[in-house]
Design a protein around this motif. Structure first.
Motif, PDB file in Angstrom:
ATOM      1  N   CYS A 298     -28.037  17.528   1.774  1.00 43.57           N
ATOM      2  CA  CYS A 298     -29.097  17.330   2.766  1.00 43.57           C
ATOM      3  C   CYS A 298     -29.983  18.568   2.870  1.00 43.57           C
TER       4      CYS A 298
ATOM      5  N   CYS B 141     -22.035  16.640   8.182  1.00 43.25           N
ATOM      6  CA  CYS B 141     -21.608  15.355   7.624  1.00 43.25           C
ATOM      7  C   CYS B 141     -20.111  15.122   7.799  1.00 43.25           C
TER       8      CYS B 141
ATOM      9  N   GLY C  20     -29.145  10.285  12.897  1.00 45.74           N
ATOM     10  CA  GLY C  20     -28.075   9.859  12.023  1.00 45.74           C
ATOM     11  C   GLY C  20     -28.620   9.356  10.706  1.00 45.74           C
ATOM     12  N   PRO C  21     -27.775   8.741   9.874  1.00 42.86           N
ATOM     13  CA  PRO C  21     -28.205   8.259   8.555  1.00 42.86           C
ATOM     14  C   PRO C  21     -29.354   7.247   8.609  1.00 42.86           C
ATOM     15  N   ASP C  22     -29.449   6.495   9.706  1.00 45.56           N
ATOM     16  CA  ASP C  22     -30.524   5.507   9.828  1.00 45.56           C
ATOM     17  C   ASP C  22     -31.812   6.096  10.380  1.00 45.56           C
TER      18      ASP C  22
ATOM     19  N   GLY D 118     -20.897   9.665  13.331  1.00 47.83           N
ATOM     20  CA  GLY D 118     -21.188   9.692  11.914  1.00 47.83           C
ATOM     21  C   GLY D 118     -21.922  10.979  11.569  1.00 47.83           C
TER      22      GLY D 118
ATOM     23  N   PRO E  84     -25.235  10.860   4.213  1.00 45.79           N
ATOM     24  CA  PRO E  84     -24.361   9.732   3.795  1.00 45.79           C
ATOM     25  C   PRO E  84     -24.176   8.770   4.946  1.00 45.79           C
ATOM     26  N   ALA E  85     -23.767   7.554   4.629  1.00 43.35           N
ATOM     27  CA  ALA E  85     -23.620   6.528   5.653  1.00 43.35           C
ATOM     28  C   ALA E  85     -22.460   6.815   6.601  1.00 43.35           C
ATOM     29  N   THR E  86     -21.383   7.448   6.093  1.00 48.20           N
ATOM     30  CA  THR E  86     -20.213   7.719   6.914  1.00 48.20           C
ATOM     31  C   THR E  86     -19.684   9.114   6.622  1.00 48.20           C
ATOM     32  N   SER E  87     -18.920   9.643   7.575  1.00 48.94           N
ATOM     33  CA  SER E  87     -18.289  10.934   7.396  1.00 48.94           C
ATOM     34  C   SER E  87     -17.032  10.802   6.564  1.00 48.94           C
TER      35      SER E  87
END
Length: 292
Positions: free
Chosen positions: A194, A226, A250-252, A268, A285-288
């Motif tokens: 990132c 993350c 967040g990721p979104d 997240g 990333p979508a999740t940790s």
């Protein structure tokens, strides 16, 4: 025109069926800062006198200091605002949120507290719906406390209580590039990915939620995490930074919601920016990853 310093006002009554008004939020934030600083007095006593600790099931440390500070905070919140649920890391992590609730981390940065670096914080946030509306973030060993209701402010800690509050503001990214506030004890490959997409000019090692306070007053530009964190780790700092003009995403690309998963409260990945113009450039990333 320079904004006037935040002054003390009568502590408002909080009710589960009413969202606090903007002016009330500032008064709540001042009271939260007082409670956080009082907990800091307890932490300093343990910090200077030694502190027994052990590892929790997830491998993270907890100590006598965490428990003593949390007990003081929970009691103070219950006395000031009876009936408002408190979700706290050490003793009430399984509690359910309500329309209005507190998120409390009595000692964020326990590893650094035990090492004696001084870079630990007390985090208290009042959440309405899914977003904080008032918060305090105290760094007792550094003598600094941030608070935010409708606006973000900072004060010195003087003999265990907040001094005069003055407004703070996050800064635009300087010409020489971003100062990235990076963890002293955590780090993920995804964090580096990132940061690689951003114009980083220098890095500064900083521990705990102290990073949010530094972003809010223009002493840094970005903080990426993350790895695993919990809602009580970020809610207070998120609000202080947001009200100072920054943004956590967040990721979104959306701000965090709090109280999303009762009994879990795990965040997240996120990126926090002093300059919100750069938030769209966060590659998360979508999740940790799971804690080892």
């Amino acid at each position: 025109m320079t904004p006037a310093p935040m002054t003390c006002a009568p502590t408002p009554v909080l009710s589960l069926d009413r969202v606090p008004e903007p002016a009330e939020r500032d008064a709540v934030a001042v009271r939260l800062a007082e409670i956080a600083c009082a907990a800091g007095v307890i932490l300093r006593r343990y910090e200077l006198g030694g502190c027994r600790h052990h590892l929790k099931e997830d491998g993270s440390p907890t100590s006598q200091a965490d428990l003593a500070a949390e007990a003081q905070i929970v009691a103070a919140l219950a006395e000031t605002w009876p009936g408002i649920p408190v979700i706290a890391e050490e003793t009430a992590a399984e509690a359910a949120p309500a329309a209005l609730f507190f998120l409390v981390d009595p000692l964020d940065g326990t590893k650094d507290f035990l090492k004696g670096t001084g870079e630990y914080t007390v985090n208290i946030a009042l959440v309405s719906g899914e977003r904080p509306v008032a918060a305090a973030l105290a760094a007792p060993a550094l003598g600094r406390v941030w608070a935010a209701g409708d606006r973000a402010v900072e004060a010195p800690i003087v003999e265990g209580v907040p001094g005069a509050f003055t407004p703070v503001a996050a800064r635009p990214v300087p010409a020489e590039g971003m100062t990235a506030l990076v963890s002293r004890s955590h780090g993920e490959a995804a964090d580096e990915a990132c940061l690689a997409a951003l114009p980083i000019g220098r890095r500064r090692g900083v521990s705990s939620a102290l990073k949010f306070g530094l972003l809010a007053c223009g002493e840094g530009d970005v903080y990426v995490r993350c790895g695993p964190t919990m809602e009580w780790d970020t809610a207070a700092g998120d609000h202080v930074l947001t009200q100072a003009g920054g943004r956590l995403v967040g990721p979104d690309g959306a701000p965090f919601g709090y109280g999303r998963r009762p009994g879990q409260y795990r965040n997240g990945p996120f990126a926090a920016f002093g300059d919100p113009a750069y938030a769209a450039r966060a590659v998360l990333p979508a999740t940790s990853p799971k804690r080892a």
